[in-house]
Design an enzyme around this catalytic site. Structure first.
Site, PDB file in Angstrom:
ATOM      1  CD  GLU A  21      81.465 102.677  94.919  1.00 56.34           C
ATOM      2  OE1 GLU A  21      81.372 102.190  96.052  1.00 56.34           O
ATOM      3  OE2 GLU A  21      80.689 103.520  94.468  1.00 56.34           O
TER       4      GLU A  21
ATOM      5  CD  GLU B 195      77.674 101.421  91.366  1.00 48.25           C
ATOM      6  OE1 GLU B 195      77.276 101.894  92.452  1.00 48.25           O
ATOM      7  OE2 GLU B 195      78.469 100.481  91.289  1.00 48.25           O
TER       8      GLU B 195
END
Ligand code: GAL
Length: 774
Positions: free
Chosen positions: A364, A435
Site C-alpha cells: 500500500e 486484500e
C-alpha cells in the site's frame, strides 16, 4: 553437515552493559526459537519487547583445516552485533531474513557466541519509518545452525523445472583455492529412487508427474560436487509446474484456476513470532485443509522456511512480500536496505515450488518509479521464471510489476463485493485482489451471532464478485487470523480482529465461507445458533448455511418443513452459493378451516413476520394479510393465534434437523436447538510426535459444546490446565474459552514419554495424551 545451535543459550533481557563474557553467568537458560517477552492474549504493550537483549551460547566443534564453518541465523528481530570468542563479527540486520556468516578463520574447538540483539523499531529499516499495522516482537525467533562444509562447497543453487521435464540448475560454488572440480546432478523420486543422473546442469527427466494443488508431486535434486580433495552434496526439493498470471486469469500447468486465499501474519499468542517447525507447518495445514483455500500471501514479509516447505508439500500456492507497510523511506540507508531485503528474499524463497509470485512493492505504498524499477530488476535478474506483483490501495497507480495487485476495500455491506477491475487498473496486466474485508468489519469471536454472520456474508459477497470478474485471477482476503498491533489500529486491546479465525486458530463463521467453496469434503456449516436474542429486535432471522451440498431438508424434530437449494440469485457466481433458510413453517402448516391453495400465503406472511418483524413487512405480506383476512373474516387475534401456533409456541425444546444431500444421497446431518446439557471436548491433530534436537510446540483444542455438538460461544467460565509427563505448558494455566473455544499450547523437550494435558472445567476433567517418541 548442519549442527543445530538452538539449545542452551543464556539470555538477558534489557541488556545495557557493554559486551562481555559475564553474560554466561548471569542469564537464564533458553532455547530457540525465542521471544524476548511472553506475549499475553491481548493488551500487549509493545515497549516490553522493544528492547536490547543479550544471547550467549557455548559450543564445541572439531576443527578440520579442510572445512569451512558458517553461522546460519534464519531470523532475529531486528538487528544485532555478533561476537565469536571476543571477536566482533559485525552488525547484521535480519528482521524477516536469514543471515549467514563465514566464521572459518575465527572458530575454535570451544566457542562462545554472543549476540547483542536490538529489537527496537528502527526508522532506517523497513517496515519501520512511520506507522505500522502490526507488532514485530523481539528475539532470535527462528533457528540458528552451524554449517560445516568442505572448503570447496556449494554456496547456493537455483533449480527450475518445466512441465516438459526440462531441469536447469544454476549453481554458485565457494572455491577459495581455485580447485578443479566436477558436478553431477541426480534426481530422486518420492520413494528415493534415482530417476535421472546428469553431468550437465541442463537435462531432461522423462515420465514426470507434475506438481499441482491437488497432487503436489515433489522430487529431490542432489548436486554432487567433487574435486581431488573435497566434496559436497546439496539437496533441493522441487516440482515440475508452470504458473502464469494472464490478463484473463491464473493458469497452473496451462489450466485456469481461480485463486481464493487469505493473508497470513506469522504471529501466535505467548510466543509472538517464535513458533517452531510444527506450529509453522500447522498453519499451512489449517489454511489448506481446514479452511480449504488454495493461495496464501505472506503479508507483509518473508516467512518461515518450515511454513513454505509445508506449502510445497501440500499444494498451497504462495505469493510473498518484501518487508514493509505503506511507508517509503527517502533516506539512502532505508532504500539500500530495501533493495538488500528484496535480494535476500528471492535467494531465500526461489526454490519453493509453491511460490508463484514475488511481492516487490511495499504494501500500500505510493508510486516510486526509481525504487520499484530497481526492485523489479533485482528480482528478474535473480529469478526470471516468476512474475512480480505490487500491492497498492489506490486506483490507476503506476504498475512496474508484471501483475497489478490491488487492495479493494469497497465492500461496505453484504451487497457490494468488489469494484469492476477496469475502474482500478486500466493497464494490460494480470490483476489480483490482494486484500479485502479486514477492518471493514472487524469481528471478535465473542461478538453476537449476527455480527459474526455479517463478517461471513461480506467475505461471501466479495468472493462472489471475484468469480464474477474474469480478470480477478486471485482474491486474497484480509486475513487468516487476528493479530497484535499498535494503538493507532485495531481494538483497544491492541488486536486487529480481522481474521476469519481468531489468534488461536479457532474459526469464526467467515472461515466456513472459504471452506464451502473449495473443500473436497462435504461442508454444511450453519452460521447461527438460532438464538433470537442474538439479533436486533429479538428476531430469529434467516439462517445462512455455508455448504457445497445440492440441497438441504429442514425438519423440526420428525416434522418435515421444507427443502432448500443454493441461493443462486444472490450468490450467482459462487461455485457453491449459500443456502438461505427463510421458511420455518412449510409443510407443518395444517389448518383445515382454510383452503389448501391458500396455505402458501399464510406461510409466507407468518414467516416474514418471524424473519424480519412486523414493522418491516413487505408489500406482498401486507397484501396477503388483507386478502386472507377478508376472505376468511379473520380478526387481528386470529392472526396472532396463528403466529403463536407456528412461531412462538412451536415446541421449542425440539431441535431443528438439517439434512444435507449430495447427488441424492444424505451425507451430513446436523441438529440445532435449545440446549440442555453442555460439556467440553479436547482434541488435537497430533497424537504422537517424533522428537528432534529442537523443541516443538503442539496445539491442543478445547471446545465447549452442547448435546448437538454445537459450539457455545458465550461461555465465560475459565478452564484450568495442567500438564504431566515430559511437556511444559506454554499457555496460561487459567484461560477463558473465547467464543466457546481455546487452544492450549504445550512444549516438548528432548524426553520421550506420554505428555498429558489435563483440563478442569466446572466439575469435568478431560485428558488429552500425546506420545513423544524418538
Ligand atoms: C490494509 C493493510 C493491512 C491491514 C489491513 C487492515 O490496508 O494492507 O496490512 O492493515 O489494511 O484491514
Amino acid at each position: 553437515m548442519k549442527m543445530s545451535l538452538n539449545s542452551s543459550w543464556m539470555f538477558i533481557k534489557d541488556y545495557t552493559s557493554l559486551f562481555n563474557n559475564e553474560i554466561l553467568k548471569n542469564g537464564c537458560i533458553i532455547s530457540l526459537p525465542h521471544t524476548v517477552e511472553k506475549v499475553p492474549l491481548n493488551y500487549l504493550n509493545d515497549q516490553t519487547y522493544q528492547t536490547v537483549s543479550a544471547y550467549q551460547k557455548q559450543f564445541n566443534v572439531t576443527i578440520d583445516p579442510k572445512k569451512s564453518y558458517y553461522l546460519d541465523l534464519e531470523g532475529f528481530m531486528l538487528q544485532a552485533d555478533i561476537y565469536l570468542n571476543d571477536i566482533y563479527l559485525g552488525h547484521y540486520i535480519s528482521g524477516f531474513l536469514p543471515v549467514k556468516i563465514d566464521i572459518t578463520d575465527k572458530v575454535k574447538g570451544q566457542n562462545i557466541l554472543t549476540i547483542i540483539l536490538d529489537s527496537r523499531e528502527d526508522k532506517n529499516i523497513p517496515p519501520f519509518g512511520f506507522i505500522v499495522d502490526y507488532f514485530t516482537f523481539g528475539g532470535i525467533y527462528r533457528d540458528v545452525n552451524l554449517i560445516i562444509k568442505d572448503k570447496l562447497n556449494i554456496d547456493d543453487a537455483f533449480v527450475t523445472a518445466t512441465i516438459d521435464g526440462k531441469v536447469n540448475v544454476d549453481v554458485k560454488i565457494n572455491n577459495p583455492a581455485n580447485c578443479q572440480y566436477s558436478l553431477k546432478y541426480l534426481v530422486k523420486n518420492n520413494e528415493g529412487s534415482v530417476i535421472k543422473e546428469s553431468n550437465s546442469a541442463e537435462f531432461l527427466v522423462n515420465d514426470i508427474k507434475l506438481w499441482n494443488i491437488n497432487e503436489p508431486n515433489l522430487y529431490l535434486l542432489e548436486i554432487h560436487l567433487k574435486s581431488e580433495e573435497y566434496e559436497d552434496i546439496k539437496q533441493i526439493r522441487f516440482g515440475f509446474r508452470k504458473a502464469e498470471f494472464k490478463k484473463d486469469g491464473f493458469y497452473l500447468n496451462n489450466k485456469k484456476i481461480k485463486l481464493i486465499g487469505l493473508n497470513r501474519h506469522q504471529v501466535y499468542p505467548y510466543v509472538g513470532y517464535a513458533a517452531p517447525k510444527l506450529l509453522q507447518e500447522d498453519d499451512a495445514i489449517t489454511l489448506k485443509k481446514d479452511i480449504g483455500i488454495n493461495i496464501v500471501r505472506t503479508s507483509h514479509y518473508p516467512q518461515s522456511e518450515y511454513f513454505l516447505d509445508k506449502c510445497d508439500e501440500i499444494g498451497l500456492l504462495v505469493i510473498d512480500e518484501v518487508p514493509g507497510w505503506q511507508h517509503i523511506g527517502i533516506e539512502k540507508e532505508w532504500r539500500e536496505t530495501f533493495y538488500n531485503f528484496i535480494e535476500r528474499m528471492v535467494l531465500k524463497e526461489r526454490n519453493h515450488t509453491s511460490l508463484i509470485g514475488y511481492g516487490v512493492r511495499i504494501d500500500e505504498s505510493q508510486d516510486d518509479h526509481e525504487l520499484y524499477s530497481k526492485a523489479n530488476q533485482i528480482v528478474h535478474t535473480l529469478d526470471n521464471t516468476r512474475q512480480t506483483l505490487g500491492v497498492r490501495n489506490f486506483k490507476k497507480s503506476e504498475c512496474l510489476e508484471d501483475i497489478y495487485a490491488y487492495n479493494d476495500f469497497t465492500c461496505c455491506s453484504t451487497t457490494h463485493g468488489l469494484d469492476d477491475p477496469r475502474k482500478s487498473c486500466d493497464k494490460d496486466k494480470p490483476y489480483i485482489i490482494s486484500e479485502h474485508d479486514g477492518h471493514m468489519f472487524s469481528t471478535k469471536p465473542t461478538d453476537s451471532s449476527s455480527d459474526r454472520l455479517t463478517q461471513a456474508l461480506r467475505h461471501a459477497t466479495v468472493i462472489n464478485d471475484a468469480y464474477k470478474y474474469e480478470r480477478v485471477s486471485a482474491c486474497i482476503g484480509w486475513c487468516f487470523v487476528d493479530y497484535y498491533t499498535h494503538g493507532n489500529f485495531g481494538s483497544g486491546d491492541h488486536i486487529c480482529y480481522h481474521g476469519v479465525m481468531d489468534i488461536n486458530r479457532n474459526p469464526k463463521f467467515a472461515a466456513s465461507i472459504y471452506k464451502s467453496q473449495l473443500s473436497n469434503d462435504f461442508v454444511m456449516d450453519i452460521l447461527s445458533n438460532l438464538d433470537a436474542g442474538d439479533n436486533a429486535e429479538n428476531l430469529p432471522g434467516l439462517i445462512y448455511i455455508a455448504t457445497n451440498l445440492d440441497y438441504i431438508k429442514l425438519y423440526k424434530g420428525d416434522k418435515y418443513i421444507n427443502t432448500f437449494y443454493p441461493d443462486k440469485s444472490n450468490y450467482k457466481y459462487l461455485p457453491h452459493p449459500l443456502v438461505v433458510i427463510n421458511d420455518f413453517i412449510g409443510k407443518t402448516f395444517n389448518e383445515p378451516r382454510f383452503k389448501e391453495k391458500d396455505y402458501s400465503k399464510f406461510v409466507y406472511a407468518i414467516n416474514t413476520i418471524r424473519n424480519i418483524g412486523i414493522a418491516h413487512m413487505d408489500k406482498k405480506t401486507k397484501l396477503y394479510l388483507v386478502e386472507l383476512t377478508l376472505k376468511y373474516h379473520l380478526q387481528y387475534k386470529d392472526i396472532v393465534d396463528l403466529y403463536n401456533r407456528y412461531v412462538t409456541d412451536v415446541d421449542y425444546l425440539t431441535p431443528y434437523i438439517f439434512e444435507g444431500y449430495s447427488n441424492g444421497q444424505l451425507v451430513v446431518v446436523k441438529k440445532v436447538g435449545v440446549s440442555k446439557t453442555y460439556h467440553i471436548e479436547i482434541s488435537s491433530r497430533y497424537k504422537s510426535i517424533k522428537l528432534t534436537d529442537n523443541y516443538e510446540i503442539i496445539p491442543v483444542k478445547v471446545k465447549y459444546v452442547d448435546e448437538y455438538n454445537n459450539v457455545m460461544p458465550y461461555i465465560q467460565t475459565p478452564i484450568q490446565i495442567r500438564v504431566e509427563g515430559p511437556i511444559e505448558l506454554v499457555s496460561d494455566p487459567n484461560l477463558p474459552l473465547i467464543g466457546g473455544m481455546q487452544t492450549i499450547l504445550v512444549k516438548t523437550s528432548q524426553k520421550e514419554g506420554i505428555g498429558r494435558i489435563i483440563v478442569n472445567f466446572q466439575n469435568q476433567e478431560k485428558v488429552y495424551e500425546i506420545k513423544l517418541i524418538k
